[in-house]
Design a protein around this motif. Structure first.
Motif, PDB file in Angstrom:
ATOM      1  N   PRO A 174       0.752  -1.329   0.048  1.00 52.76           N
ATOM      2  CA  PRO A 174       0.082  -0.208   0.151  1.00 52.76           C
ATOM      3  C   PRO A 174       0.875   1.187   0.170  1.00 52.76           C
ATOM      4  N   ASN A 175       0.469   2.341  -0.756  1.00 55.74           N
ATOM      5  CA  ASN A 175       1.028   3.373  -1.143  1.00 55.74           C
ATOM      6  C   ASN A 175       1.122   4.608  -0.069  1.00 55.74           C
ATOM      7  N   GLY A 176       1.730   4.490   1.013  1.00 56.35           N
ATOM      8  CA  GLY A 176       1.755   5.296   2.249  1.00 56.35           C
ATOM      9  C   GLY A 176       1.859   6.528   1.987  1.00 56.35           C
ATOM     10  N   ASP A 177       2.525   6.966   0.907  1.00 55.47           N
ATOM     11  CA  ASP A 177       2.639   8.644   0.683  1.00 55.47           C
ATOM     12  C   ASP A 177       1.159   9.243   0.053  1.00 55.47           C
ATOM     13  N   TYR A 178       0.274   8.238  -0.427  1.00 54.79           N
ATOM     14  CA  TYR A 178      -0.642   8.868  -1.339  1.00 54.79           C
ATOM     15  C   TYR A 178      -2.125   8.228  -0.924  1.00 54.79           C
ATOM     16  N   LEU A 179      -2.273   7.470   0.049  1.00 57.03           N
ATOM     17  CA  LEU A 179      -3.571   7.076   0.475  1.00 57.03           C
ATOM     18  C   LEU A 179      -4.614   7.976   0.916  1.00 57.03           C
ATOM     19  N   ASN A 180      -4.237   9.192   1.227  1.00 53.76           N
ATOM     20  CA  ASN A 180      -4.989  10.297   1.584  1.00 53.76           C
ATOM     21  C   ASN A 180      -4.988  11.277   0.546  1.00 53.76           C
ATOM     22  N   ASP A 181      -4.516  11.064  -0.624  1.00 50.98           N
ATOM     23  CA  ASP A 181      -4.441  11.832  -1.701  1.00 50.98           C
ATOM     24  C   ASP A 181      -5.801  12.151  -2.264  1.00 50.98           C
ATOM     25  N   PRO A 182      -6.372  13.480  -2.509  1.00 44.99           N
ATOM     26  CA  PRO A 182      -7.677  13.814  -2.849  1.00 44.99           C
ATOM     27  C   PRO A 182      -8.108  13.019  -4.309  1.00 44.99           C
ATOM     28  N   ILE A 183      -7.057  13.257  -5.209  1.00 44.18           N
ATOM     29  CA  ILE A 183      -7.294  12.500  -6.317  1.00 44.18           C
ATOM     30  C   ILE A 183      -7.799  10.999  -6.363  1.00 44.18           C
ATOM     31  N   ILE A 262      -3.456   3.881  12.283  1.00 43.53           N
ATOM     32  CA  ILE A 262      -2.094   4.565  12.420  1.00 43.53           C
ATOM     33  C   ILE A 262      -1.077   4.038  11.501  1.00 43.53           C
ATOM     34  N   ASN A 263      -0.710   2.646  11.375  1.00 40.03           N
ATOM     35  CA  ASN A 263       0.369   1.927  10.476  1.00 40.03           C
ATOM     36  C   ASN A 263      -0.512   1.716   9.137  1.00 40.03           C
ATOM     37  N   LYS A 264      -0.128   2.707   8.438  1.00 43.16           N
ATOM     38  CA  LYS A 264      -0.912   2.850   7.122  1.00 43.16           C
ATOM     39  C   LYS A 264       0.146   3.073   6.031  1.00 43.16           C
ATOM     40  N   GLY A 265       0.406   1.894   5.445  1.00 41.36           N
ATOM     41  CA  GLY A 265       1.179   1.955   4.100  1.00 41.36           C
ATOM     42  C   GLY A 265       2.539   1.963   4.055  1.00 41.36           C
ATOM     43  N   ILE A 266       3.188   1.907   3.118  1.00 39.81           N
ATOM     44  CA  ILE A 266       4.661   2.073   3.073  1.00 39.81           C
ATOM     45  C   ILE A 266       5.270   3.303   2.243  1.00 39.81           C
ATOM     46  N   ALA A 287      -3.106   0.130  -9.486  1.00 38.05           N
ATOM     47  CA  ALA A 287      -4.293   0.202  -8.509  1.00 38.05           C
ATOM     48  C   ALA A 287      -4.902   1.494  -8.278  1.00 38.05           C
ATOM     49  N   PHE A 288      -4.874   2.383  -9.422  1.00 43.43           N
ATOM     50  CA  PHE A 288      -5.414   3.847  -9.183  1.00 43.43           C
ATOM     51  C   PHE A 288      -7.029   3.831  -8.586  1.00 43.43           C
ATOM     52  N   TYR A 289      -7.607   2.846  -8.834  1.00 37.56           N
ATOM     53  CA  TYR A 289      -8.882   2.588  -8.316  1.00 37.56           C
ATOM     54  C   TYR A 289      -9.019   1.614  -7.226  1.00 37.56           C
ATOM     55  N   SER A 290      -8.038   1.397  -6.442  1.00 32.75           N
ATOM     56  CA  SER A 290      -7.516   0.624  -5.118  1.00 32.75           C
ATOM     57  C   SER A 290      -7.751  -0.903  -5.358  1.00 32.75           C
ATOM     58  N   VAL A 291      -8.136  -1.206  -6.704  1.00 34.30           N
ATOM     59  CA  VAL A 291      -8.177  -2.607  -6.861  1.00 34.30           C
ATOM     60  C   VAL A 291      -7.126  -3.032  -7.985  1.00 34.30           C
ATOM     61  N   LEU A 313       1.765   9.029  -9.509  1.00 34.14           N
ATOM     62  CA  LEU A 313       2.178   8.225  -8.537  1.00 34.14           C
ATOM     63  C   LEU A 313       1.117   7.940  -7.232  1.00 34.14           C
ATOM     64  N   ASN A 314      -0.314   8.333  -7.428  1.00 32.40           N
ATOM     65  CA  ASN A 314      -1.226   8.378  -6.642  1.00 32.40           C
ATOM     66  C   ASN A 314      -2.021   7.309  -6.523  1.00 32.40           C
ATOM     67  N   GLY A 315      -1.653   6.084  -7.018  1.00 32.71           N
ATOM     68  CA  GLY A 315      -2.484   4.778  -6.960  1.00 32.71           C
ATOM     69  C   GLY A 315      -2.459   4.052  -5.539  1.00 32.71           C
ATOM     70  N   ARG A 316      -3.244   3.131  -5.469  1.00 33.49           N
ATOM     71  CA  ARG A 316      -3.338   2.368  -4.159  1.00 33.49           C
ATOM     72  C   ARG A 316      -2.004   1.579  -3.695  1.00 33.49           C
TER      73      ARG A 316
END
Length: 325
Positions: A174-183, A262-266, A287-291, A313-316
């Motif tokens: 899981p993409n820890g740097d972008y999981l809260n990205d608005p897009i 809390i422990n969210k992504g790499i 996985a830009f749509y999470s799957v 760079l903002n995929g899952r």
């Protein structure tokens, strides 16, 4: 320290183990049971991960030509999927020796079945990375980093095992740097709307999952989560059964869940801090749509291809290829 997040669950299950022993044993037992279903459950990986490995390998070839007679180490090799896909890539012909490492003996048995058809010298090792010695030219970890409680020591060990000029590949985390990205969150909502519109619900769907699970267990319809609990109880790892979500919160320790936000992504930013002797050659996402792509409609698959082509760079999930200085 990620182990600390498991302390409430350690207490809830009545375990007398240390938190390190608790996490390690649950992880091994879980993957031993999952091995029997892994390839079938994760058929969606074959298409998407082959594409990601091909992209990373092509990115590396733009940086430099790799040597021949390379020694590959697959850490947490599972059923051998990631090595199989790497051998299918442009880099595959350069690989001559393969070491398959996993803590699950059942996973290793399935990996060895694949390895017999590779035409390469190989060895399987049922152990932790901390016990491993030797030097390698390529290290690949696929769907592994989010299982590791203490990434610093894990990555330090990778540094010690990889030759200077060697290649480090990781993916399916899981993409820890972008999981809260608005897009990304907008795309996630779009996917959920698509799924809700395209599926119908039966009466049984409204029964809570824990009720259905309890009823199935009473009438003898056990799933592999039940068998995991049976073994954990028989080995006295736990005194009370764990839900699937609780087990996953232990095994997938860097994945956000209902039990742990809390422990969210790499985080690639965090990896750069740990991999001081490495140069990041290419960072990609998918996985830009999470799957994974195989689970998308044709329209969303086309969008996924566009985002991949643009190297957004903002995929899952994330995938990276590094070289050691």
């Amino acid at each position: 320290m990620s182990y600390s997040s498991l302390l409430p669950l350690l207490k809830k299950t009545g375990s007398s183990l240390t938190v390190e022993e608790f996490q390690s044993r649950i992880n091994v037992i879980f993957h031993d049971h999952e091995a029997l279903h892994y390839d079938k459950m994760h058929q969606d990986m074959w298409e998407s991960l082959q594409e990601q490995i091909n992209l990373l390998v092509n990115d590396f070839y733009k940086f430099k030509e790799p040597n021949s007679n390379l020694r590959l180490l697959d850490i947490g090799c599972g059923t051998g999927l990631s090595t199989q896909l790497l051998l299918n890539s442009k880099l595959g012909g350069n690989i001559q020796e393969i070491t398959l490492l996993d803590t699950s003996s059942n996973m290793l048995k399935l990996a060895e079945e694949k390895a017999r058809s590779w035409g390469k010298k190989y060895v399987t090792i049922n152990s932790e990375i901390s016990d491993l010695k030797g030097q390698f030219d390529i290290i690949i970890v696929c769907s592994v980093l989010h299982h590791i409680p203490e990434l610093d020591s894990f990555l330090n060990k990778i540094d010690s095992l990889l030759q200077s000029g060697g290649i480090f590949i990781h993916l399916q985390d899981p993409n820890g740097d972008y999981l809260n990205d608005p897009i990304y969150l907008d795309r996630l909502s779009e996917y959920h709307r698509f799924v809700s519109h395209s599926s119908s619900r039966n009466l049984i769907d409204f029964i809570p999952k824990n009720w259905k699970h309890f009823i199935n267990r009473i009438i003898g319809r056990k799933n592999y989560i039940d068998y995991i609990n049976d073994q954990l109880l028989s080995e006295k790892v736990i005194k009370r059964r764990m839900s699937a979500e609780e087990i996953w919160s232990v095994t997938d320790i860097h994945v956000e869940s209902k039990l742990d936000s809390i422990n969210k992504g790499i985080s690639v930013k965090k990896l750069k801090e740990c991999l001081k002797n490495f140069r990041l050659i290419s960072q990609r996402s998918y996985a830009f749509y999470s799957v994974l792509k195989s689970d998308l409609s044709e329209e969303l698959k086309n969008n996924e291809d566009i985002f991949t082509l643009k190297n957004e760079l903002n995929g899952r999930n994330i995938s990276c290829i590094w070289t050691k200085n």
